[in-house]
Design an enzyme around this catalytic site. Structure first.
Site, PDB file in Angstrom:
ATOM      1  N   SER A   7       0.835  -1.202   0.000  1.00 18.46           N
ATOM      2  CA  SER A   7       0.000   0.000   0.000  1.00 18.46           C
ATOM      3  C   SER A   7       0.867   1.249   0.000  1.00 18.46           C
ATOM      4  CB  SER A   7      -0.884   0.014   1.247  1.00 18.46           C
ATOM      5  OG  SER A   7      -1.598   1.233   1.318  1.00 18.46           O
ATOM      6  N   ASN A   9      -0.782   3.981   0.983  1.00 22.90           N
ATOM      7  CA  ASN A   9      -1.563   4.811   1.896  1.00 22.90           C
ATOM      8  C   ASN A   9      -0.955   4.711   3.303  1.00 22.90           C
ATOM      9  OD1 ASN A   9      -3.498   5.721   3.740  1.00 22.90           O
ATOM     10  ND2 ASN A   9      -5.192   5.238   2.366  1.00 22.90           N
ATOM     11  N   ASN A  11      -1.655   6.140   5.985  1.00 20.22           N
ATOM     12  CA  ASN A  11      -2.634   6.044   7.087  1.00 20.22           C
ATOM     13  C   ASN A  11      -2.957   4.581   7.367  1.00 20.22           C
ATOM     14  OD1 ASN A  11      -3.444   8.888   7.634  1.00 20.22           O
ATOM     15  ND2 ASN A  11      -3.953   8.806   5.454  1.00 20.22           N
ATOM     16  N   ASP A  68      -7.737  -4.079  -0.001  1.00 18.88           N
ATOM     17  CA  ASP A  68      -8.560  -3.138  -0.743  1.00 18.88           C
ATOM     18  C   ASP A  68      -9.793  -2.949   0.107  1.00 18.88           C
ATOM     19  OD1 ASP A  68      -8.710  -1.415  -2.945  1.00 18.88           O
ATOM     20  OD2 ASP A  68     -10.297  -2.640  -3.795  1.00 18.88           O
ATOM     21  N   PHE A 147      -8.998   9.119   8.206  1.00 19.71           N
ATOM     22  CA  PHE A 147      -8.860   9.535   6.807  1.00 19.71           C
ATOM     23  C   PHE A 147     -10.130   9.164   6.044  1.00 19.71           C
ATOM     24  CE2 PHE A 147      -8.159   5.430   4.650  1.00 19.71           C
ATOM     25  CZ  PHE A 147      -7.933   4.619   5.744  1.00 19.71           C
ATOM     26  N   GLY A 148     -10.132   9.462   4.762  1.00 13.69           N
ATOM     27  CA  GLY A 148     -11.237   9.039   3.899  1.00 13.69           C
ATOM     28  C   GLY A 148     -12.599   9.475   4.425  1.00 13.69           C
ATOM     29  N   HIS A 175     -13.093  -2.268  10.364  1.00 14.59           N
ATOM     30  CA  HIS A 175     -13.058  -3.337   9.355  1.00 14.59           C
ATOM     31  C   HIS A 175     -11.631  -3.843   9.153  1.00 14.59           C
ATOM     32  CE1 HIS A 175     -12.406   0.620   7.810  1.00 14.59           C
ATOM     33  NE2 HIS A 175     -12.109   0.237   6.595  1.00 14.59           N
ATOM     34  N   ARG A 176     -10.687  -2.893   9.067  1.00 16.34           N
ATOM     35  CA  ARG A 176      -9.298  -3.284   8.800  1.00 16.34           C
ATOM     36  C   ARG A 176      -8.722  -4.049   9.989  1.00 16.34           C
ATOM     37  NH1 ARG A 176      -8.021   1.195   7.588  1.00 16.34           N
ATOM     38  NH2 ARG A 176      -8.910   1.049   5.521  1.00 16.34           N
TER      39      ARG A 176
END
Ligand code: ITT
Length: 190
Positions: A7, A9, A11, A68, A147-148, A175-176
């Site tokens: 990744s 990203n 964050n 993802d 984020f997001g 979720h992660r």
């Protein structure tokens, strides 16, 4: 063991690193000097996570996983889903949030969930794990942590948005984090 997280990203890298045990050394794409964008051409989270993990596995031959993730909103038939990061077309989270709130303007049902799918390649073999967190989309963004879409998502049983929670609190329910727990179990059982 060393494990590459495919990744860019930072964050997400930070979130995952903060919950991994010391026995797993996480290397990000920046850590391994891979700076190219990997095009996410799949139509599901599974496909995109596989594209990212396989790209890095082919490049390095090392154990790797890719995540993802996306936000699935019930009243929008699951949008933005796999297109979450590109929803408004600008790559900018504030624009994505504005577009989502606009689309949801007249809708009463605010239910949504985040899902994260990990494609893990260990010794050349592909495995998947996933995690979800269910909640609601609120009317106005609140909080600037995370984020997001974090400022407009409130998980079931909570009052603060993911953007208002401490990162450690978000990490306990996200979720992660749920997918990371499964990744840790999977690696522990190898
Ligand atoms: P990489 O592909 O480099 O990993 P990315 O940001 O593009 O980074 P994704 O493809 O998984 O990551 O895109 C998921 C998008 O979904 C992300 O950009 C956010 O807009 C949103 N998203 C995912 N997890 C989120 C979370 O925990 N909080 C808020 N938004 C999230």
């Amino acid at each position: 063991m060393e494990l590459i997280f495919a990744s860019h990203n930072e964050n997400k890298v930070k979130e995952i690193r903060s919950v991994l045990p010391d026995s797993i050394q996480l290397l990000s794409l920046n850590d391994i000097g891979f700076h190219q964008e990997i095009e996410e051409t799949g139509s599901t989270l599974e496909e995109n996570s596989k594209i990212k993990a396989e790209t890095i596995y082919k490049e390095t031959g090392k154990n790797v996983f890719a995540d993802d993730s996306g936000l699935f909103v019930e009243a929008l038939n699951g949008d933005p889903g796999v297109f979450s990061s590109r929803y408004a077309g600008t790559g900018n989270s504030e624009d994505n949030i504005k577009k989502l709130l606009n689309e949801l303007n007249s809708k009463e049902i605010r239910k949504a969930y985040f899902q994260s799918v990990f494609c893990i390649i260990i010794d050349g073999e592909i495995h998947y794990v996933s995690g979800e967190v269910h909640g609601e989309i609120i009317n106005e963004p609140r909080g600037n942590q995370g984020f997001g879409y974090d400022p407009i998502f409130v998980a079931d049983g909570h009052e603060k948005t993911f953007g208002e929670l401490d990162p450690a609190q978000k990490n306990q329910i996200s979720h992660r984090f749920k997918a990371v727990q499964k990744l840790i179990n999977f690696i522990g059982n190898l």
